[in-house]
Design an enzyme around this catalytic site. Structure first.
Site, short mmCIF file in Angstrom:
data_model
loop_
_atom_site.label_atom_id
_atom_site.label_comp_id
_atom_site.label_asym_id
_atom_site.label_seq_id
_atom_site.Cartn_x
_atom_site.Cartn_y
_atom_site.Cartn_z
N GLU A 195 0.84 -1.21 0.00
CA GLU A 195 0.00 0.00 0.00
C GLU A 195 0.87 1.26 0.00
OE1 GLU A 195 -4.05 -1.76 2.14
OE2 GLU A 195 -3.04 -0.06 3.06
N ARG A 279 4.38 -6.85 12.17
CA ARG A 279 4.17 -6.15 13.43
C ARG A 279 4.17 -7.17 14.57
NH1 ARG A 279 2.45 -0.98 12.84
NH2 ARG A 279 1.26 -0.99 14.77
N ASP A 319 -4.85 -6.62 18.08
CA ASP A 319 -3.53 -7.04 17.59
C ASP A 319 -2.68 -7.68 18.68
OD1 ASP A 319 -4.17 -5.96 15.14
OD2 ASP A 319 -2.43 -4.63 15.02
N LEU A 326 -6.00 -7.08 12.12
CA LEU A 326 -6.88 -6.22 11.33
C LEU A 326 -7.80 -5.45 12.27
CD1 LEU A 326 -7.86 -8.81 8.57
CD2 LEU A 326 -6.47 -6.76 8.24
N HIS A 328 -10.93 -4.40 12.04
CA HIS A 328 -12.31 -4.86 12.24
C HIS A 328 -12.35 -6.14 13.08
CE1 HIS A 328 -10.61 -5.77 8.29
NE2 HIS A 328 -11.16 -6.96 8.37
N HIS A 451 -27.88 -4.17 -12.37
CA HIS A 451 -27.09 -4.03 -13.59
C HIS A 451 -27.08 -2.58 -14.03
CE1 HIS A 451 -25.44 -4.85 -17.53
NE2 HIS A 451 -26.39 -4.09 -18.04
C1 LIG Z 1 0.05 1.45 7.61
C2 LIG Z 1 -1.01 0.55 8.16
C3 LIG Z 1 -2.19 0.38 7.46
C4 LIG Z 1 -3.19 -0.45 7.96
N1 LIG Z 1 -4.32 -0.57 7.24
C5 LIG Z 1 -5.31 -1.36 7.70
C6 LIG Z 1 -6.53 -1.47 7.00
O1 LIG Z 1 -6.72 -0.86 5.95
N2 LIG Z 1 -7.50 -2.25 7.52
C7 LIG Z 1 -7.32 -2.95 8.70
O2 LIG Z 1 -8.23 -3.65 9.12
N3 LIG Z 1 -6.17 -2.86 9.39
C8 LIG Z 1 -5.17 -2.08 8.92
N4 LIG Z 1 -4.01 -1.96 9.65
C9 LIG Z 1 -3.89 -2.71 10.91
C10 LIG Z 1 -4.66 -1.98 12.03
O3 LIG Z 1 -4.13 -0.69 12.17
C11 LIG Z 1 -4.52 -2.76 13.31
O4 LIG Z 1 -4.97 -4.09 13.11
C12 LIG Z 1 -5.37 -2.12 14.41
O5 LIG Z 1 -4.99 -0.79 14.64
C13 LIG Z 1 -5.25 -2.92 15.71
O6 LIG Z 1 -6.07 -2.35 16.65
P1 LIG Z 1 -5.78 -2.47 18.22
O7 LIG Z 1 -6.83 -1.66 18.88
O8 LIG Z 1 -5.62 -3.87 18.58
O9 LIG Z 1 -4.36 -1.80 18.44
P2 LIG Z 1 -3.77 -0.37 18.08
O10 LIG Z 1 -4.53 0.28 17.00
O11 LIG Z 1 -2.31 -0.59 17.88
O12 LIG Z 1 -4.02 0.49 19.38
C14 LIG Z 1 -3.41 0.22 20.60
C15 LIG Z 1 -3.42 1.49 21.43
O13 LIG Z 1 -3.02 1.15 22.74
C16 LIG Z 1 -2.10 2.11 23.20
N5 LIG Z 1 -1.31 1.45 24.25
C17 LIG Z 1 -0.50 0.36 24.14
N6 LIG Z 1 -0.03 0.00 25.34
C18 LIG Z 1 -0.54 0.89 26.22
C19 LIG Z 1 -0.42 1.05 27.61
N7 LIG Z 1 0.30 0.21 28.35
N8 LIG Z 1 -1.09 2.07 28.20
C20 LIG Z 1 -1.83 2.93 27.46
N9 LIG Z 1 -1.99 2.82 26.15
C21 LIG Z 1 -1.35 1.82 25.54
C22 LIG Z 1 -1.31 2.48 21.96
O14 LIG Z 1 -0.67 3.74 22.15
C23 LIG Z 1 -2.43 2.54 20.95
O15 LIG Z 1 -3.04 3.80 20.94
C24 LIG Z 1 -3.00 -1.12 9.18
C25 LIG Z 1 -1.83 -0.95 9.92
C26 LIG Z 1 -0.85 -0.12 9.42
C27 LIG Z 1 0.39 0.07 10.23
#
Ligand SMILES: Cc1cc2nc3c(=O)[nH]c(=O)nc-3n(C[C@H](O)[C@H](O)[C@H](O)COP(=O)(O)OP(=O)(O)OC[C@H]3O[C@@H](n4cnc5c(N)ncnc54)[C@H](O)[C@@H]3O)c2cc1C
Length: 474
Positions: A195, A279, A319, A326, A328, A451
């Site tokens: 991407e 990641r 994650d 992902l 969603h 269509h």
């Molecule tokens: C460039 C890029 C493009 C992407 N595009 C897509 C896409 O198009 N579609 C898709 O489905 N996925 C995409 N992803 C993946 C998606 O971003 C992740 O799967 C998603 O953000 C995971 O969500 P999460 O809530 O588990 O974690 P995160 O989004 O990583 O959020 C975790 C949060 O927890 C905070 N945190 C961590 N530890 C602590 C702590 N101890 N105390 C307080 N805060 C803390 C972090 O600062 C962060 O704000 C992409 C990722 C990247 C890098």
């Protein structure tokens, strides 16, 4: 305000903030702790996805696509534009504005749902207490009956190509270049590499992607990956497979790379290097030693099928746990866990999580690939339909790719749908609905599709499973 909550969520990415909102909707007194700091130095809710992932990458993909179209699509429509230029400040500024709009939006949603946000680093202590350390080092402790860990993931760093934020960058760096790099190296031909490589290629960078695996897009169905590889090559993305980076050295004239491929050691000099090799779950400083929460062999928080860690009242989602990384997927886990906590029937089915890659053409799939079914010995039948025979795709000048549907040979139940082509990020939703309802290819074949639309490719692929596609030979 009492500092005892029903639920504390650590992390406000798409997993954590959704869990917090759903818990609050269910009447639970909820707090959400997050440490992400935005460009303005203030708390930026939304995690990787909203700040440096899904949303900003899609903003830049869309802007760069408009630019690419001027040279590559407009002439076909009889439109010519002389000497188009990109203003980088506007290009990046638009993305930043969208990020701010969405991260600010989470704050509004927290307010509306009465979720209490805390800004700082959260650490789970024994007894479901959470110690929060603010940016200024101030500590406070809050507690809850349930704690949901949603700490997300961070980019994997290569020891011989360490991020310096300038020449060697991660995804956040590659979303913020102040000028188009003349030569961009990308390590890893995964979703992020493809991407972000596409973004800068479309603006004129020479992009070389170095991928260690011998197979292109190994997670996708092989037929789909083959079409995508051909299209990316046509666009000028130079993807080197079976190539392993050994060294990256920053010098005055660029980043000097040494990699090994089937012909031996190779050298390449680039102006910027994006390392996108995957990641890892982020749990640094998250857990006190005596919480009892365990990590699995890949450093992810270990959970059962209900996202429970095995420690009373401690759950983990997104994650930071097993399953596809992902947004969603994490959000749906967040909803399910909030519902389980509230004594309701939460639900998450990892088998139907759709995957999307927002390149040109887009790639999307859900369910099993043909290779997986072969390995599992499941009898199957396949239907295919090319976008070249879809009127809408031809009218759009985007008649590239196909829809491939795989159904069980005996029951006709849809086992997997794989697509490459225009708008497939949206088309996959229909197939996920069918799969979640345990639908058959005949079910989709019998449904009226408008269509002319791109969705006719899904309809025809379903018909083709039974060798009765109308607009192609069977
Ligand atoms: C460039 C890029 C493009 C992407 N595009 C897509 C896409 O198009 N579609 C898709 O489905 N996925 C995409 N992803 C993946 C998606 O971003 C992740 O799967 C998603 O953000 C995971 O969500 P999460 O809530 O588990 O974690 P995160 O989004 O990583 O959020 C975790 C949060 O927890 C905070 N945190 C961590 N530890 C602590 C702590 N101890 N105390 C307080 N805060 C803390 C972090 O600062 C962060 O704000 C992409 C990722 C990247 C890098």
């Amino acid at each position: 305000m009492s500092d005892k909550f029903d639920v504390i969520v650590i992390g406000a990415g798409p997993a954590g903030y959704v869990a917090a909102i759903r818990a609050a909707q269910l009447g639970l007194k909820t707090a959400c702790v997050d440490a992400f700091t935005g460009k303005d130095g203030k708390q930026a809710l939304g995690g990787t996805c909203l700040n440096v992932g899904c949303i900003p990458s899609k903003a830049l993909l869309d802007s760069s696509r408009q630019f690419w179209n001027i040279a590559h699509n407009f002439p076909v429509h009889g439109i010519s534009v002389d000497n188009p230029k990109v203003d980088m400040a506007t290009f990046i500024g638009r993305k930043d504005k969208i990020v701010k709009q969405f991260t600010g939006g989470i704050g509004q949603l927290f307010k509306a749902n009465k979720v209490t946000p805390f800004f700082g680093k959260g650490k789970l202590l024994k007894g479901n207490q959470v110690e929060i350390t603010g940016n200024d080092g101030e500590k406070q402790t809050i507690s809850a009956t349930n704690v949901i860990l949603a700490s997300g993931s961070v980019p994997i760093e290569l020891p011989f190509a360490k991020f310096d934020g300038k020449a060697i960058v991660d995804n956040a760096g590659a979303l913020d270049f102040t000028e188009v790099p003349k030569r961009l190296g990308v390590i890893g031909a995964g979703v992020i590499g493809l991407e972000l490589g596409s973004v800068w290629k479309r603006l004129g960078a020479e992009v070389t992607i170095i991928e260690a695996l011998p197979e292109f897009l190994a997670a996708a169905d092989a037929d789909i990956a083959k079409v995508a590889a051909k299209e990316f090559a046509k666009q000028g993305l130079d993807i080197k497979l079976n190539a392993k980076l050994n060294k990256a050295e920053v010098k005055k004239d660029g980043v000097h790379l040494v990699y090994t491929d089937k012909d031996g050691e190779q050298k390449l000099v680039v102006d910027k290097l994006l390392v996108a090799v995957g990641r890892r779950a982020y749990t640094d400083g998250l857990l006190a030693d005596d919480t009892g929460v365990k990590l699995d062999e890949r450093g992810r928080i270990a959970v059962d099928e209900h996202n429970h860690t095995g420690v009373d009242g401690v759950w983990a989602i997104g994650d930071a746990v097993r399953g596809p990384m992902l947004a969603h997927k994490g959000s749906e886990e967040g909803v399910a866990v909030a519902e389980w906590i509230a004594g309701k029937a939460g639900h998450i089915n990892l088998d139907t999580v759709p995957w999307v890659i927002y390149t040109e053409p887009e790639i999307a799939w859900a369910g099993k690939t043909e290779k997986q079914l072969k390995e599992e010995g499941v009898p199957y039948k396949v239907g295919n339909f090319p976008f070249a025979a879809i009127g809408r795709a031809v009218a759009m000048n985007e008649a590239v790719g196909q829809v491939k549907m795989i159904a069980h040979a005996d029951t006709d139940r849809i086992l997997g749908v794989h697509m490459v082509g225009p708008g497939v990020s949206e088309l996959i939703a229909e197939c996920v609905v069918a799969m979640e309802f345990k639908g058959s290819s005949e079910d989709l074949a019998r449904i009226v599709h408008a269509h002319p639309t791109l969705s006719e490719a899904v309809h025809e692929a379903a018909l083709s499973v039974d060798k009765r596609a109308i607009h192609k030979g069977n």
